[in-house]
Structure formats: C-alpha cells, structure tokens
Design a protein around this motif. Sequence first.
Motif, PDB file in Angstrom:
ATOM      1  N   LEU A 108      -3.691   4.159  -7.593  1.00 41.20           N
ATOM      2  CA  LEU A 108      -3.891   4.117  -6.145  1.00 41.20           C
ATOM      3  C   LEU A 108      -2.721   4.807  -5.459  1.00 41.20           C
ATOM      4  O   LEU A 108      -1.560   4.438  -5.670  1.00 41.20           O
ATOM      5  N   LEU A 109      -3.027   5.822  -4.653  1.00 41.47           N
ATOM      6  CA  LEU A 109      -2.019   6.528  -3.860  1.00 41.47           C
ATOM      7  C   LEU A 109      -2.113   6.036  -2.426  1.00 41.47           C
ATOM      8  O   LEU A 109      -3.184   6.074  -1.815  1.00 41.47           O
ATOM      9  N   MET A 110      -0.983   5.582  -1.877  1.00 39.85           N
ATOM     10  CA  MET A 110      -0.974   4.989  -0.546  1.00 39.85           C
ATOM     11  C   MET A 110       0.018   5.702   0.363  1.00 39.85           C
ATOM     12  O   MET A 110       1.102   6.110  -0.059  1.00 39.85           O
ATOM     13  N   GLY A 111      -0.369   5.837   1.623  1.00 37.16           N
ATOM     14  CA  GLY A 111       0.546   6.230   2.677  1.00 37.16           C
ATOM     15  C   GLY A 111       0.542   5.127   3.714  1.00 37.16           C
ATOM     16  O   GLY A 111      -0.507   4.530   3.996  1.00 37.16           O
ATOM     17  N   PHE A 112       1.703   4.835   4.301  1.00 37.45           N
ATOM     18  CA  PHE A 112       1.778   3.714   5.232  1.00 37.45           C
ATOM     19  C   PHE A 112       2.953   3.900   6.183  1.00 37.45           C
ATOM     20  O   PHE A 112       3.894   4.635   5.916  1.00 37.45           O
ATOM     21  N   SER A 113       2.884   3.210   7.302  1.00 36.46           N
ATOM     22  CA  SER A 113       3.976   3.189   8.265  1.00 36.46           C
ATOM     23  C   SER A 113       3.896   1.859   9.026  1.00 36.46           C
ATOM     24  O   SER A 113       2.870   1.563   9.638  1.00 36.46           O
ATOM     25  N   GLY A 168      10.917   7.847   7.562  1.00 32.80           N
ATOM     26  CA  GLY A 168       9.755   6.968   7.594  1.00 32.80           C
ATOM     27  C   GLY A 168       8.444   7.691   7.830  1.00 32.80           C
ATOM     28  O   GLY A 168       7.521   7.133   8.437  1.00 32.80           O
ATOM     29  N   LEU A 169       8.321   8.935   7.344  1.00 34.52           N
ATOM     30  CA  LEU A 169       7.108   9.713   7.561  1.00 34.52           C
ATOM     31  C   LEU A 169       6.005   9.271   6.602  1.00 34.52           C
ATOM     32  O   LEU A 169       6.225   9.134   5.400  1.00 34.52           O
ATOM     33  N   MET A 170       4.804   9.085   7.130  1.00 35.42           N
ATOM     34  CA  MET A 170       3.684   8.659   6.303  1.00 35.42           C
ATOM     35  C   MET A 170       3.028   9.858   5.634  1.00 35.42           C
ATOM     36  O   MET A 170       2.768  10.874   6.271  1.00 35.42           O
ATOM     37  N   HIS A 171       2.744   9.741   4.323  1.00 37.33           N
ATOM     38  CA  HIS A 171       1.993  10.775   3.616  1.00 37.33           C
ATOM     39  C   HIS A 171       1.257  10.133   2.447  1.00 37.33           C
ATOM     40  O   HIS A 171       1.571   9.013   2.022  1.00 37.33           O
ATOM     41  N   GLN A 172       0.267  10.846   1.909  1.00 37.46           N
ATOM     42  CA  GLN A 172      -0.662  10.261   0.949  1.00 37.46           C
ATOM     43  C   GLN A 172       0.006   9.791  -0.340  1.00 37.46           C
ATOM     44  O   GLN A 172      -0.420   8.808  -0.949  1.00 37.46           O
ATOM     45  N   GLU A 173       1.052  10.444  -0.797  1.00 36.07           N
ATOM     46  CA  GLU A 173       1.686  10.086  -2.062  1.00 36.07           C
ATOM     47  C   GLU A 173       2.993   9.332  -1.853  1.00 36.07           C
ATOM     48  O   GLU A 173       3.907   9.393  -2.665  1.00 36.07           O
ATOM     49  N   GLN A 174       3.055   8.591  -0.775  1.00 31.04           N
ATOM     50  CA  GLN A 174       4.246   7.817  -0.435  1.00 31.04           C
ATOM     51  C   GLN A 174       4.484   6.669  -1.417  1.00 31.04           C
ATOM     52  O   GLN A 174       5.612   6.317  -1.733  1.00 31.04           O
ATOM     53  N   LEU A 175       3.392   6.096  -1.907  1.00 32.08           N
ATOM     54  CA  LEU A 175       3.484   4.952  -2.807  1.00 32.08           C
ATOM     55  C   LEU A 175       2.418   5.087  -3.888  1.00 32.08           C
ATOM     56  O   LEU A 175       1.251   5.356  -3.588  1.00 32.08           O
ATOM     57  N   LEU A 176       2.818   4.921  -5.141  1.00 27.41           N
ATOM     58  CA  LEU A 176       1.891   4.947  -6.275  1.00 27.41           C
ATOM     59  C   LEU A 176       1.843   3.558  -6.903  1.00 27.41           C
ATOM     60  O   LEU A 176       2.880   2.993  -7.266  1.00 27.41           O
ATOM     61  N   GLY A 186      -5.263   5.488   1.899  1.00 29.51           N
ATOM     62  CA  GLY A 186      -5.283   5.159   0.480  1.00 29.51           C
ATOM     63  C   GLY A 186      -6.338   5.963  -0.257  1.00 29.51           C
ATOM     64  O   GLY A 186      -7.414   6.245   0.287  1.00 29.51           O
ATOM     65  N   ARG A 187      -6.029   6.335  -1.506  1.00 31.25           N
ATOM     66  CA  ARG A 187      -6.980   7.100  -2.313  1.00 31.25           C
ATOM     67  C   ARG A 187      -6.890   6.664  -3.771  1.00 31.25           C
ATOM     68  O   ARG A 187      -5.799   6.577  -4.345  1.00 31.25           O
ATOM     69  N   LEU A 188      -8.041   6.379  -4.361  1.00 35.78           N
ATOM     70  CA  LEU A 188      -8.118   6.071  -5.781  1.00 35.78           C
ATOM     71  C   LEU A 188      -8.117   7.373  -6.575  1.00 35.78           C
ATOM     72  O   LEU A 188      -8.770   8.348  -6.193  1.00 35.78           O
ATOM     73  N   ASP A 189      -7.400   7.374  -7.697  1.00 37.05           N
ATOM     74  CA  ASP A 189      -7.302   8.580  -8.519  1.00 37.05           C
ATOM     75  C   ASP A 189      -7.512   8.197  -9.983  1.00 37.05           C
ATOM     76  O   ASP A 189      -7.032   7.153 -10.439  1.00 37.05           O
ATOM     77  N   GLN A 190      -8.244   9.034 -10.697  1.00 36.05           N
ATOM     78  CA  GLN A 190      -8.509   8.817 -12.120  1.00 36.05           C
ATOM     79  C   GLN A 190      -9.215   7.483 -12.354  1.00 36.05           C
ATOM     80  O   GLN A 190      -8.855   6.710 -13.253  1.00 36.05           O
ATOM     81  N   CYS A 191     -10.219   7.220 -11.526  1.00 38.94           N
ATOM     82  CA  CYS A 191     -11.013   5.997 -11.640  1.00 38.94           C
ATOM     83  C   CYS A 191     -12.487   6.363 -11.774  1.00 38.94           C
ATOM     84  O   CYS A 191     -12.981   7.216 -11.032  1.00 38.94           O
TER      85      CYS A 191
END
Length: 375
Positions: free
Chosen positions: A296-301, A329-337, A364-369
């Motif tokens: 799960l790849l997450m971006g958040f702020s 504190g910039l939000m982006h899709q690969e901020q948290l794995l 949030g985006r699911l990857d390799q699922c």
Amino acid sequence: MKKYIKLLVLLGTFVPTIAYAKQVFTPQDPAWTFTGQAVTVEEIDGIQGIKIGRGQAILNDVLFENGSIEFKMYMPQERAFAYLYFRGENEQEYEEIYLRTHKSKAPDALQYAPVFQSMAAWQLYHGEKGTAAASFPANKWVPIKVTLNGSTLQVWVGDMQQPAMTIDRMGREPKAGWIGFRGFVPRTSDAPFSAYFSAITISPSAATSEVTYNAKSTLPSGQITQWRVSPAFATEPGPIEVIPSKIKNAKWIEPIMQPDGSFELLRSVEVPGDMRNWAAVAKVALHSNEAQTCKLLMGFSDRITLSLNNTILVYQDASYRFDKPRRQGLMHQEQLLVYLPLKKGKNELQAVIADNFGGWGLMGRLDQCDGIEIR
C-alpha cells in the motif's frame, strides 16, 4: 452594490451579450480595503505603492473570473511572502499565488494553492500542481502578469517571454470573485516589509478552455477512491488510538476525489473554528479472495495513524517544520509504504488523518495485489 468587471448587456429581449471593461487601480483608489499591520501607501524608488508588512489590501467590490491581472511588485531580499488573492467567494474560500521573496530562482519560488475554510492547501499542491521557479531581483520594481483561463493559471515574472508557471487544473472550479493582495513577514525574519504593490490593471476576457471534473477516469490501477470520511474532531499531536464514540455514530461522507486520486478534506469536511488540531477518519473495505500481503502506497498531510482490522500498523508525522529538522510536509503518493497482511474476505482499512496547517489530504494505492475488490 458590487461593481462587476464582467458586465452583462442585454441585446434584444432574450439574447445576452457580455461586455468586458479594463480597469486600473492606483494605490490611492478608494476601492481598496486595508486590514492588518503596517498597510500604507508610500513611495519607494520613485513609485507610489501599497506597502504591506503583515496585512491585506482587498478589492471587495470587484468580481473577476477570467482574463489578466497585471501589477508591479517591489520585494525585499529577506524572508517574506507576497500574495495575490483571486476568485474570492468570501473570506474563507478563494485561490492564491505567492512569491517566496527569499527564494528567487528556487524550484518553489512561486506557489499556487486553493484555500478552503481560510486554510491554504500548499502542501498538496507542488511540482506541476503548484510550484515553479522564477527569478525576481530584490529592491527593484518587477512586473508580474497573471492570467486565468477557466481552470488554467499562468504567471509571468519580469520581462520573460514564456510563463514561469502554468497550472493546467487549479484546485477550485472557476467562479467570479474578489481579488486582493497580502503580505506576511515571519517573526524570525528581518524583512522591513513583505512587498509594495502598484500599477494594478485588471483586464477581463472570456474563458477559452474548460476542464471536465471527472477524477476517476485517469487513475492508475489500484487507486483507492471509495473512501468514506467522518466529521472532524479535536485531537492532540501524536498517534490517535481511540476514535470518539460520537464520531463513529455521526454521518460520514464520500469525499470529492481529485484527478491524481487524492482528496482534500477541507473541501468536504467542516472544521470548527475553535479547533487548533483536528482529525478525521477515512475508511475503506478491501475484499480479498485469499489471505495475502499487499503493498500500500500512501500520501497524507500531516499526520497519519493507519490501522487494518482494528490493529494499528503505523503512525507517521510529516507536518511542516521550519528547522530542527527542516521539513516541508509535502504530500505525494509514495510518501509512506506499508505492507498489508490481508485475510481472506473483508478487511477494514482505516486512516486517521490529523492536521493543523498547510493542507489536509489523503491518497492511497494498492500495488502488486490480485483478487482485491475495493468497496
């Protein structure tokens, strides 16, 4: 009565025609409303300008949607921020661009951001969505030109032939509104002022571009768009382990998704004015046809407490800090794995998103699922 720049002239009984009038506003024009600290009309380098320390100069009686806004700006070399507000609906809802006067030529010298509930979402708008480099010398009058064309924004600084910034899709839908200027000098800065503004010229025109607000059509596989979001509640910095019972029983909403798969909570969730730190819960159901581990790849702020099936997996704080350590504190899709240990059947993914400054968002985006149904 408001003074419309875009004038409606009726030709015949039923056929309206729009006429457009260019207007020039001097610093002494009575149409200005000054608020805040150290907002005066003074001369510098031979030109009269609106000098702003920490305050605003607003043209409340002007409604402007598309066309150009041109002005001259005189900036210090010390750290300060000089803003143009536009398409203002009220004191809490508008759009802005600003120059970081101390960051000439830096990749984020220019910043665009939509404003919701008086809070700019700049941490969610960077790169192609909101920042650009520009060169602007200190202690010199510099011409600025801003054009608005439907959802497209362009900004020219100085005598450049091509725009320094082009935003293809601004964060708010086009709507006529007031314009104004703001200046801000941080308390840690030695800047004597934020900026002078002069020679303000507004030239309305008709929009020639349109954007279809359809967020889900261009999203990559696995992007989560089925979130349900709770009302806001007051919180403190740190992990949020317990959700107030009144929030669990309140009415939840489906947020307005953006083309990149993110959503801005301030666009959909009201934050009471007395809250200094606030949070909301975002939930989604992941139905798996087998037990598996998913990426799960997450971006958040700004701060996230992420749980799966009532078990906290991770807490992370990405809030802005000026130093010690410096953090944007910039939000982006690969901020948290995060690797999700999914069980067969229904899994509940819960993200508690807390904020107090700079933009409140989630993606949030699911990857390799495989074999996952998102509900």
